[in-house]
Design a protein around this motif. Structure first.
Motif, PDB file in Angstrom:
ATOM      1  N   ALA A  23       0.846  -1.187   0.000  1.00 46.87           N
ATOM      2  CA  ALA A  23       0.000   0.000   0.000  1.00 46.87           C
ATOM      3  C   ALA A  23       0.881   1.237   0.000  1.00 46.87           C
ATOM      4  O   ALA A  23       1.874   1.315   0.708  1.00 46.87           O
ATOM      5  CB  ALA A  23      -0.901  -0.002   1.228  1.00 46.87           C
ATOM      6  N   THR A  24       0.533   2.200  -0.803  1.00 44.90           N
ATOM      7  CA  THR A  24       1.323   3.432  -0.874  1.00 44.90           C
ATOM      8  C   THR A  24       0.376   4.617  -0.830  1.00 44.90           C
ATOM      9  O   THR A  24      -0.212   4.994  -1.833  1.00 44.90           O
ATOM     10  CB  THR A  24       2.140   3.481  -2.174  1.00 44.90           C
ATOM     11  N   GLY A  25       0.237   5.201   0.368  1.00 41.75           N
ATOM     12  CA  GLY A  25      -0.641   6.355   0.514  1.00 41.75           C
ATOM     13  C   GLY A  25      -2.063   6.019   0.124  1.00 41.75           C
ATOM     14  O   GLY A  25      -2.647   5.067   0.596  1.00 41.75           O
ATOM     15  N   GLY A  26      -2.628   6.785  -0.803  1.00 39.97           N
ATOM     16  CA  GLY A  26      -4.002   6.559  -1.212  1.00 39.97           C
ATOM     17  C   GLY A  26      -4.124   5.571  -2.342  1.00 39.97           C
ATOM     18  O   GLY A  26      -5.221   5.254  -2.777  1.00 39.97           O
ATOM     19  N   GLY A  27      -3.010   5.033  -2.862  1.00 40.20           N
ATOM     20  CA  GLY A  27      -3.081   4.106  -3.976  1.00 40.20           C
ATOM     21  C   GLY A  27      -2.569   2.729  -3.613  1.00 40.20           C
ATOM     22  O   GLY A  27      -2.396   2.390  -2.453  1.00 40.20           O
ATOM     23  N   TYR A  28      -2.280   1.948  -4.649  1.00 37.04           N
ATOM     24  CA  TYR A  28      -1.815   0.593  -4.423  1.00 37.04           C
ATOM     25  C   TYR A  28      -0.878   0.213  -5.547  1.00 37.04           C
ATOM     26  O   TYR A  28      -1.230   0.296  -6.714  1.00 37.04           O
ATOM     27  CB  TYR A  28      -3.011  -0.359  -4.395  1.00 37.04           C
ATOM     28  N   ARG A  29       0.346  -0.124  -5.198  1.00 35.35           N
ATOM     29  CA  ARG A  29       1.318  -0.496  -6.212  1.00 35.35           C
ATOM     30  C   ARG A  29       1.154  -1.976  -6.555  1.00 35.35           C
ATOM     31  O   ARG A  29       1.302  -2.833  -5.694  1.00 35.35           O
ATOM     32  CB  ARG A  29       2.735  -0.231  -5.702  1.00 35.35           C
ATOM     33  N   MET A  30       0.815  -2.275  -7.780  1.00 29.81           N
ATOM     34  CA  MET A  30       0.518  -3.639  -8.182  1.00 29.81           C
ATOM     35  C   MET A  30       1.794  -4.422  -8.458  1.00 29.81           C
ATOM     36  O   MET A  30       2.801  -3.886  -8.903  1.00 29.81           O
ATOM     37  CB  MET A  30      -0.379  -3.655  -9.415  1.00 29.81           C
ATOM     38  N   SER A  31       1.731  -5.703  -8.213  1.00 28.79           N
ATOM     39  CA  SER A  31       2.842  -6.602  -8.456  1.00 28.79           C
ATOM     40  C   SER A  31       2.272  -7.992  -8.692  1.00 28.79           C
ATOM     41  O   SER A  31       1.137  -8.120  -9.127  1.00 28.79           O
ATOM     42  CB  SER A  31       3.793  -6.570  -7.249  1.00 28.79           C
ATOM     43  N   THR A  32       3.041  -9.012  -8.410  1.00 24.73           N
ATOM     44  CA  THR A  32       2.542 -10.374  -8.542  1.00 24.73           C
ATOM     45  C   THR A  32       2.417 -11.016  -7.168  1.00 24.73           C
ATOM     46  O   THR A  32       2.942 -10.514  -6.176  1.00 24.73           O
ATOM     47  CB  THR A  32       3.486 -11.223  -9.413  1.00 24.73           C
ATOM     48  N   HIS A  33       1.718 -12.104  -7.146  1.00 22.42           N
ATOM     49  CA  HIS A  33       1.589 -12.848  -5.900  1.00 22.42           C
ATOM     50  C   HIS A  33       1.570 -14.328  -6.230  1.00 22.42           C
ATOM     51  O   HIS A  33       1.556 -14.741  -7.388  1.00 22.42           O
ATOM     52  CB  HIS A  33       0.328 -12.434  -5.140  1.00 22.42           C
ATOM     53  N   VAL A  34       1.569 -15.160  -5.177  1.00 25.91           N
ATOM     54  CA  VAL A  34       1.584 -16.606  -5.346  1.00 25.91           C
ATOM     55  C   VAL A  34       0.200 -17.162  -5.054  1.00 25.91           C
ATOM     56  O   VAL A  34      -0.433 -16.807  -4.044  1.00 25.91           O
ATOM     57  CB  VAL A  34       2.628 -17.269  -4.423  1.00 25.91           C
ATOM     58  N   ALA A  35      -0.273 -18.033  -5.929  1.00 24.50           N
ATOM     59  CA  ALA A  35      -1.512 -18.766  -5.724  1.00 24.50           C
ATOM     60  C   ALA A  35      -1.216 -20.248  -5.835  1.00 24.50           C
ATOM     61  O   ALA A  35      -0.357 -20.671  -6.617  1.00 24.50           O
ATOM     62  CB  ALA A  35      -2.565 -18.363  -6.759  1.00 24.50           C
ATOM     63  N   MET A  36      -1.905 -21.049  -5.033  1.00 25.04           N
ATOM     64  CA  MET A  36      -1.810 -22.501  -5.149  1.00 25.04           C
ATOM     65  C   MET A  36      -2.932 -22.957  -6.074  1.00 25.04           C
ATOM     66  O   MET A  36      -4.117 -22.770  -5.769  1.00 25.04           O
ATOM     67  CB  MET A  36      -1.937 -23.160  -3.783  1.00 25.04           C
ATOM     68  N   VAL A  37      -2.580 -23.539  -7.199  1.00 26.22           N
ATOM     69  CA  VAL A  37      -3.528 -23.775  -8.283  1.00 26.22           C
ATOM     70  C   VAL A  37      -3.672 -25.274  -8.571  1.00 26.22           C
ATOM     71  O   VAL A  37      -2.674 -25.996  -8.677  1.00 26.22           O
ATOM     72  CB  VAL A  37      -3.077 -23.050  -9.569  1.00 26.22           C
ATOM     73  N   GLY A  61      -8.424 -33.299  -9.721  1.00 24.45           N
ATOM     74  CA  GLY A  61      -7.728 -34.167  -8.789  1.00 24.45           C
ATOM     75  C   GLY A  61      -6.243 -33.907  -8.662  1.00 24.45           C
ATOM     76  O   GLY A  61      -5.555 -34.601  -7.902  1.00 24.45           O
ATOM     77  N   ALA A  62      -5.718 -32.909  -9.367  1.00 21.72           N
ATOM     78  CA  ALA A  62      -4.284 -32.610  -9.294  1.00 21.72           C
ATOM     79  C   ALA A  62      -3.958 -31.884  -7.996  1.00 21.72           C
ATOM     80  O   ALA A  62      -4.738 -31.058  -7.516  1.00 21.72           O
ATOM     81  CB  ALA A  62      -3.870 -31.750 -10.482  1.00 21.72           C
ATOM     82  N   ALA A  63      -2.806 -32.192  -7.409  1.00 20.30           N
ATOM     83  CA  ALA A  63      -2.369 -31.489  -6.206  1.00 20.30           C
ATOM     84  C   ALA A  63      -2.086 -30.027  -6.543  1.00 20.30           C
ATOM     85  O   ALA A  63      -1.556 -29.728  -7.622  1.00 20.30           O
ATOM     86  CB  ALA A  63      -1.115 -32.149  -5.646  1.00 20.30           C
ATOM     87  N   PRO A  64      -2.431 -29.095  -5.650  1.00 21.55           N
ATOM     88  CA  PRO A  64      -2.183 -27.682  -5.926  1.00 21.55           C
ATOM     89  C   PRO A  64      -0.696 -27.394  -6.099  1.00 21.55           C
ATOM     90  O   PRO A  64       0.139 -27.926  -5.363  1.00 21.55           O
ATOM     91  CB  PRO A  64      -2.741 -26.972  -4.684  1.00 21.55           C
ATOM     92  N   GLU A  65      -0.385 -26.549  -7.068  1.00 23.87           N
ATOM     93  CA  GLU A  65       0.988 -26.139  -7.327  1.00 23.87           C
ATOM     94  C   GLU A  65       1.085 -24.622  -7.286  1.00 23.87           C
ATOM     95  O   GLU A  65       0.160 -23.921  -7.705  1.00 23.87           O
ATOM     96  CB  GLU A  65       1.447 -26.646  -8.695  1.00 23.87           C
ATOM     97  N   SER A  66       2.203 -24.125  -6.786  1.00 26.28           N
ATOM     98  CA  SER A  66       2.369 -22.678  -6.688  1.00 26.28           C
ATOM     99  C   SER A  66       2.516 -22.063  -8.071  1.00 26.28           C
ATOM    100  O   SER A  66       3.137 -22.634  -8.967  1.00 26.28           O
ATOM    101  CB  SER A  66       3.580 -22.337  -5.821  1.00 26.28           C
ATOM    102  N   GLU A  67       1.919 -20.891  -8.215  1.00 22.60           N
ATOM    103  CA  GLU A  67       1.931 -20.210  -9.507  1.00 22.60           C
ATOM    104  C   GLU A  67       1.962 -18.706  -9.271  1.00 22.60           C
ATOM    105  O   GLU A  67       1.228 -18.182  -8.437  1.00 22.60           O
ATOM    106  CB  GLU A  67       0.670 -20.598 -10.286  1.00 22.60           C
ATOM    107  N   GLN A  68       2.827 -18.014  -9.991  1.00 22.07           N
ATOM    108  CA  GLN A  68       2.863 -16.558  -9.918  1.00 22.07           C
ATOM    109  C   GLN A  68       1.728 -15.980 -10.751  1.00 22.07           C
ATOM    110  O   GLN A  68       1.553 -16.363 -11.911  1.00 22.07           O
ATOM    111  CB  GLN A  68       4.201 -16.039 -10.440  1.00 22.07           C
ATOM    112  N   ARG A  69       0.983 -15.064 -10.164  1.00 24.74           N
ATOM    113  CA  ARG A  69      -0.121 -14.420 -10.870  1.00 24.74           C
ATOM    114  C   ARG A  69      -0.093 -12.923 -10.603  1.00 24.74           C
ATOM    115  O   ARG A  69       0.362 -12.479  -9.530  1.00 24.74           O
ATOM    116  CB  ARG A  69      -1.470 -14.968 -10.390  1.00 24.74           C
ATOM    117  N   PRO A  70      -0.605 -12.124 -11.531  1.00 29.96           N
ATOM    118  CA  PRO A  70      -0.752 -10.692 -11.235  1.00 29.96           C
ATOM    119  C   PRO A  70      -1.771 -10.494 -10.120  1.00 29.96           C
ATOM    120  O   PRO A  70      -2.770 -11.224 -10.039  1.00 29.96           O
ATOM    121  CB  PRO A  70      -1.265 -10.109 -12.553  1.00 29.96           C
TER     122      PRO A  70
END
Length: 347
Positions: free
Chosen positions: A5-19, A24-33
């Motif tokens: 968080a930066t003041g009144g805005g939000y600096r976007m980046s990527t994050h990790v999701a388990m997908v 039936g596939a085991a969740p795997e980490s994935e970078q997403r916006p």
């Protein structure tokens, strides 16, 4: 890399999701916006989730939905950005996601129950998630995010069972086992002034239930005809509410353990999905009400939080795993090694 968080805005980046990339596939980490919240939406920094029987079935690939998708129905965290037209929440608020975010209040319909995080779309096993503000509930101040993340499915389910039977002082509630729903039912029923009979196959687990408020304990391995013991404890009357989590192998006994005019809340299918043999005549002659419970509305979640706050209730959590260890968390659930809830810490 995380967003900040930066003041009144939000600096976007990527994050990790388990997908889950396939059925039936085991969740795997994935970078997403990191997504940007739209009208009526907020962006939540997800700090915790919890594991339910529903999630175990979903992770096995047995629940319909599009693939790939992020699993887990339950999540709690902090609002870090809000979209247009959001007035109920602000940046910094701590929130929990509702199991059925479109089911705001009143009776359920197929349309209101269609949206379900982790099933119909991405769930909470990710570092950031956009959610409709109307489907979020403020976290009780005395709970941590890990504790709060155990409420959306199991907590609301137990609460709605208690609500359906209009439980109050002097009533008797019977609940089965020492999983999350059952121990929540113990705590909520006791907070409303009811006596609680708890069954389990483990004396050690029953002792934990007693510490949480259960007033009578039955080990169903040593007392297999536990419905008769319920009748004995209640002077032949039976329970006002039976929270049935077993399903086919317990429902007939649950009916026999109920008082005339009592309620059996069918919540679980832990013994399978087969047809449950019950005496229709017994149900009819004793005016027993059998009702299915699949969690509840957003309003019922809000009302539950009011009780939790007033009574200073805290969930019982036996295991906390890192969110990348979801497979081990599910194994613990399936093996019945837990007492109460299994939580996931998301970092």
């Amino acid at each position: 890399m995380a967003a900040t968080a930066t003041g009144g805005g939000y600096r976007m980046s990527t994050h990790v999701a388990m997908v889950m990339n396939a059925q039936g596939a085991a969740p795997e980490s994935e970078q997403r916006p990191i997504p940007v919240p739209g009208a009526g939406q907020v962006l939540v920094k997800v700090n915790a989730s919890s594991v339910n029987y529903h999630d175990m079935v979903n992770l096995a690939g047995l629940i319909w939905g599009e693939w790939p998708r992020v699993p887990m129905t339950d999540g709690a965290g902090e609002v870090v950005a809000i979209g247009p037209d959001v007035t109920d929440f602000s940046v910094g608020d701590r929130v929990m996601g509702a199991f059925h975010p479109d089911w705001q209040e009143g009776p359920p319909t197929p349309q209101l129950k269609a949206e379900l995080p982790g099933d119909s779309g991405d769930g909470w096993l990710q570092q950031y998630r956009v959610a409709p503000a109307a489907g979020l509930v403020a976290t009780p101040l005395h709970l941590t995010d890990i504790e709060a993340a155990t409420l959306p499915c199991a907590g609301v389910t137990a609460w709605n069972a208690v609500l359906e039977a209009e439980i109050g002082p002097g009533d008797v509630v019977l609940t089965q086992g020492t999983g999350g729903v059952s121990l929540f039912a113990v705590q909520f029923a006791r907070a409303l002034g009811a006596d609680v009979i708890l069954t389990s196959s483990s004396d050690d687990k029953l002792r934990i239930g007693s510490q949480l408020g259960a007033t009578h304990l039955i080990n169903y391995r040593t007392v297999p005809d536990w419905e008769n013991e319920v009748k004995r404890i209640t002077g032949g009357r039976g329970a006002d509410l039976v929270v049935d989590l077993g399903g086919p192998e317990t429902l007939a006994q649950s009916v026999r353990a109920s008082r005339m005019g009592g309620t059996v809340a069918v919540i679980g299918v832990l013994t399978g999905f087969d047809v449950a043999p019950i005496s229709v005549a017994e149900v009819m002659l004793n005016n027993i009400r059998i009702i299915g419970i699949t969690v509840g509305s957003v309003l019922s979640f809000v009302e539950l939080c009011e009780l939790i706050t007033t009574a200073a209730i805290k969930p019982h959590i036996s295991h906390i795993f890192d969110w990348t260890d979801v497979t081990e968390a599910v194994r613990v659930l399936q093996a019945g090694e837990h007492v109460g809830k299994i939580a996931l810490r998301i970092t």
